[in-house]
Design an enzyme around this catalytic site. Structure first.
Site, PDB file in Angstrom:
ATOM      1  N   ASP A   1      -6.324  -7.106  -3.309  1.00 20.65           N
ATOM      2  CA  ASP A   1      -5.952  -5.695  -3.455  1.00 20.65           C
ATOM      3  C   ASP A   1      -4.547  -5.555  -4.051  1.00 20.65           C
ATOM      4  O   ASP A   1      -4.261  -4.621  -4.809  1.00 20.65           O
ATOM      5  CB  ASP A   1      -5.955  -4.979  -2.100  1.00 20.65           C
ATOM      6  CG  ASP A   1      -7.163  -5.287  -1.232  1.00 20.65           C
ATOM      7  OD1 ASP A   1      -7.509  -6.474  -1.110  1.00 20.65           O
ATOM      8  OD2 ASP A   1      -7.739  -4.344  -0.652  1.00 20.65           O
TER       9      ASP A   1
ATOM     10  N   ASP B   1       0.811  -1.211   0.000  1.00 23.61           N
ATOM     11  CA  ASP B   1       0.000   0.000   0.000  1.00 23.61           C
ATOM     12  C   ASP B   1       0.849   1.268   0.000  1.00 23.61           C
ATOM     13  O   ASP B   1       0.322   2.364  -0.227  1.00 23.61           O
ATOM     14  CB  ASP B   1      -0.933   0.027   1.210  1.00 23.61           C
ATOM     15  CG  ASP B   1      -2.067  -0.982   1.105  1.00 23.61           C
ATOM     16  OD1 ASP B   1      -2.253  -1.541   0.005  1.00 23.61           O
ATOM     17  OD2 ASP B   1      -2.757  -1.212   2.115  1.00 23.61           O
TER      18      ASP B   1
END
Length: 366
Positions: free
Chosen positions: A164, A105
């Site tokens: 993700d 991320d």
């Protein structure tokens, strides 16, 4: 016989043209450039969305990337300058906001300076962006044994098998390949994608949020749909992994087509008809459809109408200030079905703003 062949060719061309026009001709209030300007200009004076209150977060990064591409497609010099001006303090007074390089991320931030480099050719952006791609495959000394085990198999130490990841990893590695031409970056992204497809894709073509969370969360699947689409755009036609990746993409697209609601959206949990329509995941799926049709990967007769239907359904969620509503907030995995249903919904959340721009840019691209 010759005349019959000509007629068939003519009819075929007419059909193809009609299908393509479905992604070009929109009624007033639904033109991609019109909606794109609302969303992109909203970002010009928007606040930073920080990860853990410390660093530029991935939703802002992707909003920024989408706005840059929109500025490029519309030849909007003011918007491009505004995006460059927004970034400039990250070299000086806001340098502390640059993400550290220890998580999918955070490393994905590198895709932003690399996008700026591809547009401006300012070497500073490239020098800032490439280390985010490289450190994703450089094992830190304090890495855990399971992280080191991934690298021994040729994968990034940041692997965690959440869907993700297949946008977070793919976008920075693909952008590094685009600006350097170095095949190692696209090879990394492709190898990782094949492994995630093999490990996580279900028989119906969709993906659980993670192996221990058996729910088809919309935005999670959206990250995969957008990531595999982005990868296929730049993966060489003769790449050894392309057939496997294309197979996974086509399988997913068929399932998404089947689960599209009559209104044109997708629900917070894709296979739950009583759940609410969620905009960020729906926009990601629309992006995958639009790009697939334009690239010739998807049958235009089947998917162009579905893509148009999705776009027409998505637009009413954008208000006069360019804010997208019904966006699921940032969501960690949890093996609790009710958890996904109860997730708060926001208006203007960057998780939704960015995917809308991806759709808009895909509709505007030749």
């Amino acid at each position: 016989m010759y005349r019959k062949t000509l007629i068939l060719v003519f009819l075929s061309l007419q059909f193809a043209t009609a299908q393509q026009s479905m992604l070009k001709d929109f009624p007033e209030g639904y033109h991609p450039e019109e909606i794109g300007k609302l969303i992109a200009y909203r970002f010009v004076y928007a606040k930073h969305a920080l990860h853990a209150g410390k660093w530029i977060g991935y939703p802002e990064t992707f909003y920024w990337n989408g706005t840059l591409r929109f500025a490029e497609l519309t030849d909007d010099a003011f918007l491009l300058k505004a995006m460059k001006n927004r970034f400039e303090p990250l070299f000086t007074t806001e340098k502390a906001l640059l993400p550290i390089k220890n998580h999918v991320d955070l490393n994905m931030f590198g895709s932003l300076p690399l996008t700026l480099y591809s547009i401006t050719k300012d070497q500073r952006y490239k020098e800032l962006g490439i280390p985010y791609a490289d450190t994703q495959w450089e094992v830190p000394e304090n890495a855990r044994p399971e992280e080191k085990a991934w690298t021994e198999k040729g994968y990034t130490w940041q692997t965690r098998l959440w869907i993700d990841d297949m946008y977070m990893i793919t976008i920075v590695q693909t952008n590094a390949y685009k600006v350097t031409g170095d095949k190692k970056y696209i090879d990394r992204a492709a190898r990782e994608m094949v492994m995630y497809l093999d490990e996580l894709q279900r028989p119906n073509g969709l993906f659980y949020h993670a192996p221990d969370v058996p729910y088809y969360w919309a935005r999670g699947n959206g990250w995969m749909a957008a990531g595999v689409t982005e990868l296929l755009r730049y993966l060489p036609e003769n790449h050894k992994d392309r057939p496997r990746i294309m197979k996974g993409y086509l399988k997913m697209m068929k399932s998404l087509k089947d689960f599209q609601t009559p209104e044109g959206m997708w629900n917070q949990l894709i296979d739950e008809p009583d759940y609410w329509a969620e905009t960020s995941g729906s926009a990601m799926f629309a992006y995958a459809f639009i790009t697939g049709v334009k690239q010739g990967w998807l049958d235009a007769g089947t998917y162009a109408p579905a893509a148009r239907k999705a776009w027409m359904a998505l637009v009413p969620y954008v208000n006069a200030q360019g804010a997208v509503s019904e966006v699921c907030v940032g969501t960690n995995k949890k093996n609790d079905k009710q958890y996904y249903y109860d997730r708060p919904r926001r208006t203007g959340d960057y998780h939704g703003q960015a995917p809308y721009l991806w759709c808009i840019n895909a509709l505007m691209e030749k």
